[in-house]
Design an enzyme around this catalytic site. Structure first.
Site, PDB file in Angstrom:
ATOM      1  N   LYS A   1      37.740  23.777  89.715  1.00 60.08           N
ATOM      2  CA  LYS A   1      36.696  22.978  90.357  1.00 60.08           C
ATOM      3  C   LYS A   1      36.673  21.531  89.857  1.00 60.08           C
ATOM      4  O   LYS A   1      36.714  20.589  90.649  1.00 60.08           O
ATOM      5  CB  LYS A   1      35.362  23.665  90.056  1.00 60.08           C
ATOM      6  CG  LYS A   1      34.146  22.932  90.455  1.00 60.08           C
ATOM      7  CD  LYS A   1      32.943  23.820  90.178  1.00 60.08           C
ATOM      8  CE  LYS A   1      32.719  24.050  88.686  1.00 60.08           C
ATOM      9  NZ  LYS A   1      31.836  23.042  88.107  1.00 60.08           N
ATOM     10  N   THR A   2      36.631  21.387  88.551  1.00 60.77           N
ATOM     11  CA  THR A   2      36.557  20.040  87.981  1.00 60.77           C
ATOM     12  C   THR A   2      37.797  19.247  88.350  1.00 60.77           C
ATOM     13  O   THR A   2      37.735  18.064  88.670  1.00 60.77           O
ATOM     14  CB  THR A   2      36.445  20.123  86.457  1.00 60.77           C
ATOM     15  OG1 THR A   2      35.465  21.109  86.146  1.00 60.77           O
ATOM     16  CG2 THR A   2      36.029  18.803  85.871  1.00 60.77           C
TER      17      THR A   2
ATOM     18  N   ASP B   1      28.773  17.730  91.583  1.00 60.19           N
ATOM     19  CA  ASP B   1      29.289  18.935  90.923  1.00 60.19           C
ATOM     20  C   ASP B   1      28.142  19.937  90.766  1.00 60.19           C
ATOM     21  O   ASP B   1      26.980  19.546  90.785  1.00 60.19           O
ATOM     22  CB  ASP B   1      29.839  18.531  89.540  1.00 60.19           C
ATOM     23  CG  ASP B   1      30.707  19.622  88.950  1.00 60.19           C
ATOM     24  OD1 ASP B   1      31.011  20.599  89.675  1.00 60.19           O
ATOM     25  OD2 ASP B   1      31.080  19.503  87.772  1.00 60.19           O
TER      26      ASP B   1
ATOM     27  N   GLN C   1      27.294  31.335  91.026  1.00 65.86           N
ATOM     28  CA  GLN C   1      26.962  30.852  89.690  1.00 65.86           C
ATOM     29  C   GLN C   1      25.666  30.057  89.667  1.00 65.86           C
ATOM     30  O   GLN C   1      25.432  29.245  88.772  1.00 65.86           O
ATOM     31  CB  GLN C   1      28.104  29.999  89.137  1.00 65.86           C
ATOM     32  CG  GLN C   1      29.369  30.800  88.888  1.00 65.86           C
ATOM     33  CD  GLN C   1      30.447  29.969  88.221  1.00 65.86           C
ATOM     34  OE1 GLN C   1      30.317  29.567  87.077  1.00 65.86           O
ATOM     35  NE2 GLN C   1      31.526  29.708  88.952  1.00 65.86           N
TER      36      GLN C   1
END
Length: 737
Positions: free
Chosen positions: A32-33, A216, A247
């Site tokens: 993801k990052t 994010d 999450q």
DNA sequence: AAAGACAATTTTTTT
DNA sequence: AATTGTCTTT
């Protein structure tokens, strides 16, 4: 552009998605990052947009910092003008830059949750409301809850007397904040939203400027944050959000999982990309995670998979009690460090539900002399002694700060007590003045008894003299140590028993070090200025202001820690976004995790997501431990193995230790899967957690079942505080609902 | 007003 | 169990 080549197909699709609204559903460990950073790099490299046009929001300050570092690695151009930070820090910056339009005093200060609760207590008392009918924390939560939904007191309607009171207190609280120049955490966001909403010139300026907005951890945004984003992005709709609904674990803080679930409704042009390949964990760990999360209903369809092979099973351990659990964990850690090649201590994490659970593990780690580091818990700037001394600093910067003045007046004790404070407060309310101004006026009018007059005068003088120090040519750390000396806090702490005072004094010295670090360290980003700047170039007073501004929002990961290789201890929440080769999830018992509250309040789905987060932190090996008995609030409870563990297919788990244990209280033995110790599915119509009534003992909650057949016993915690083990067939229990 | 004894209560999670 | 607030005493 080599960084694009190393991406997999969906990652590539995400990074190079059309410029309109994009939603990336990024499963745990799917890079993801990396996608987010690459997207920014890609924007800068191909679209030729300048860093100046990019706004990037992260969940923590630490994440922002790391992202900047990674980004700088990918691109050659300067990142100057890029706005990257948490919602709070970005909004704080907006408020500092536009304090007039935001209707704030230039020197406004931030109220942390502790201050907020204190202020609430004061408001409640002052309004003559009984603290038992409305508890300070209840009021604080009420206020924050509504602010997070964008509601001010005048928006609210009441349905009963209680709520009418709450609304009234909300109003009083807000007025108190306004006059004292104080802003709480949720106020930072709401105020900033209103600033944009009500000032079209400012709004247009930022809409024009921030052509590209990236977010994010989007699953953890609340209503106000989302509204803020929508407002800013309205013009170009170049909103790129990354998150994982599985999450979402901050619902209790106002986060709306719907934001990510329904994003495509708000932005019909949305491109959705799914990242489903996991690079982090073994197949066994992933299968366990999938099995646990599969029980949730409110989720977007997705299926995580991995190429990683599954060489090791998960390990389960059922301890007799908390000590045994800690012993097992620490001994296993010792084994890992000894036997496995190249395992570092920082490869190992112990994850628990609540901070208090760290204690036993700390004890055992210390005994075995294994270095460890505890994240979270009481943070440096939350410590009483730090707040004590900071109240002096804050008072110097903003004399109207009524929260700080009260703390400074009473700590250390200097003859100003409750009676005097009440007097000043009364004066302040009737004259609509701050406590500081009131105190000065009262001194002038000579209307006070001599003794009171004198102590108050010396306090006022003390503060004025401290303030005068800032006009001298001092270095910030020297100013700190001078004020610490003058505050007389050190001798005050010395009186505390058991060397505790020594710790406090150490922390005060630590603060001086922090000031040194602040002035000598890297250039810092100041909230009220856009560019990074060397703090030393500022006048002393502004250095102090800047320091305070930095600390209030940066309180968690700020402190320079010893760089020693150490085992990592943290809550499951704090572990989000991190990964470790070896993970111990401990305290896996129904009642602890999932916690009792979430069981009764039907917040189980979020707890389950938290379990999912925990499991997916592990790369190589995951240990799941629980204890048959555990001390909680001084009482021993017998809690069953967590339902989350029971959701994991037994064939994925290898059991260590004796497995089933025959103890006086537990003779359970219907299978050799040790995790099924207690049964949770109904027995004669009763379930774990059921509220039942006993003719003699009254109401209680079923904690556990023991044994089987006619001798099945049931463990009940009664609301009168008692705990009983009763034979089910004899106890005349009625199920309540 | 301040120190000490006592009672009550707990946040689970944090910007 | 341990911290926090309240009540009591000096």
């Amino acid at each position: 552009m080599s960084y694009l080549e190393s991406l997999n197909e969906s990652q590539f699709d995400a990074v190079t998605a059309p410029l309109g609204p994009v939603r990336v559903l990024a499963g745990a460990g799917s890079g993801k990052t990396r996608v987010l950073v690459s997207r920014i790099a890609w924007l800068l490299n191909t679209e030729q947009c300048r860093a100046h046009s990019i706004l990037a929001v992260t969940f923590t300050n630490k994440a922002a910092f790391e992202m900047k570092v990674r980004l700088q690695d990918l691109i050659q151009t300067s990142l100057k003008g890029l706005w990257m930070g948490t919602f709070h820090s970005l909004c704080h910056r907006l408020l500092r830059m536009h304090w007039q339009e935001a209707k704030l005093p230039q020197n406004f200060q931030i109220l942390d949750s502790d201050d907020q609760t204190r202020l609430c207590r004061r408001i409640i008392r002052e309004a003559g409301v009984d603290e038992k009918t409305i508890q300070p924390r209840e009021l604080a939560n009420y206020i924050s809850g509504h602010k997070e939904e964008g509601r001010r007191a005048h928006h609210l309607e009441f349905y009963d007397q209680h709520e009418a009171q709450l609304i009234e207190l909300y109003k009083l609280y807000q007025t108190a904040c306004e006059t004292a120049g104080l802003v709480d955490f949720s106020e930072i966001l709401l105020r900033s939203l209103e600033l944009l909403r009500d000032n079209s010139a400012i709004l247009e300026h930022y809409q024009e400027r921030f052509q590209f907005i990236l977010v994010d951890e989007f699953q953890d945004t609340n209503s106000v944050q989302y509204a803020w984003l929508k407002l800013l992005a309205r013009k170009h709709e170049r909103l790129f959000v990354v998150g994982d609904d599985d999450q979402s674990i901050y619902g209790w803080r106002g986060a709306k999982i719907e934001n990510i679930l329904n994003f495509d409704r708000d932005f019909p042009e949305t491109t959705t990309v799914r990242l489903e390949q996991n690079y982090r964990s073994t197949q066994a760990i992933l299968s366990a995670a999938n099995a646990v999360i599969a029980k949730n209903s409110e989720r977007l369809p997705k299926k995580l998979w991995t190429d990683n092979e599954s060489d090791q099973l998960l390990v389960g351990y059922r301890a007799t009690d908390g000590y045994d659990e800690a012993r097992f964990v620490v001994e296993t850690i010792q084994d890992l460090l000894k036997k496995e090649e190249g395992v570092r201590k920082s490869d190992i994490a112990i994850l628990y539900r609540s901070n208090a659970q760290s204690r036993l593990f700390e004890e055992f780690l210390m005994r075995k002399q294994i270095p460890y580091r505890v994240y979270g818990g009481l943070r440096f700037f939350d410590r009483a002694e730090i707040k004590d001394i900071l109240s002096y600093f804050r008072l110097i910067v903003n004399p109207k700060d009524d929260v700080s003045i009260e703390r400074a007046m009473t700590t250390p004790p200097k003859g100003i007590g409750q009676a005097t404070i009440n007097r000043i407060r009364e004066f302040a309310t009737t004259h609509g003045a701050s406590l500081w101004d009131s105190a000065n006026m009262m001194l002038e009018s000579q209307a006070l008894p001599t003794r009171t007059h004198n102590v108050l005068l010396s306090f006022v003088t003390q503060i004025n003299e401290m303030k005068a120090l800032t006009e001298n040519d001092l270095a910030l750390p020297d100013l700190f140590s001078e004020i610490i000396e003058r505050s007389q806090l050190k001798p005050h702490y010395k009186k505390e028993p058991l060397g505790r005072g020594e710790d406090r004094i150490d922390n005060l010295n630590e603060l001086i070090t922090a000031a040194e670090y602040f002035t000598n360290g890297e250039k810092v980003e100041l909230a009220f200025i856009e560019e990074e700047i060397d703090p030393l170039s500022l006048p002393l007073y502004e250095q102090l202001e800047a320091f305070l501004g930095q600390t209030s929002l940066n309180s968690s990961e700020n402190q320079a820690e010893i760089d020693e290789d150490s085992v990592q201890l943290m809550t499951l929440h704090a572990s989000k976004g991190l990964e470790f080769p070896y993970v111990f999830m401990v305290g896996l018992e129904d009642g602890l995790f999932p916690s009792d509250n979430s069981l009764s309040e039907r917040r189980i789905e979020e707890e389950r997501r938290l379990a999912y987060v925990g499991i997916t932190r592990a790369e190589k090996k995951l240990f799941l431990t629980s204890a048959e008995s555990r001390m909680i609030y001084g009482k021993t409870l017998y809690l069953p193995v967590s339902r989350f563990v029971r959701d994991i297919p037994p064939e994925l788990v290898e059991l260590e230790g004796p497995g089933i244990r025959v103890t006086p209280t537990s003779v359970n033995s219907n299978s050799n899967h040790a995790f099924n110790t207690p049964r949770t599915d109904g027995i004669e119509g009763f379930n774990l957690g059921d509220l039942v009534e006993h003719p003699k003992f009254g109401e209680g909650v079923i904690q556990n079942f023991e044994g089987s057949g006619p001798s099945t016993r049931v463990v009940i915690n009664f609301s009168n505080g008692g705990r009983k083990v009763l034979v089910l067939s004899f106890a005349k229990l009625t199920k309540l609902d």
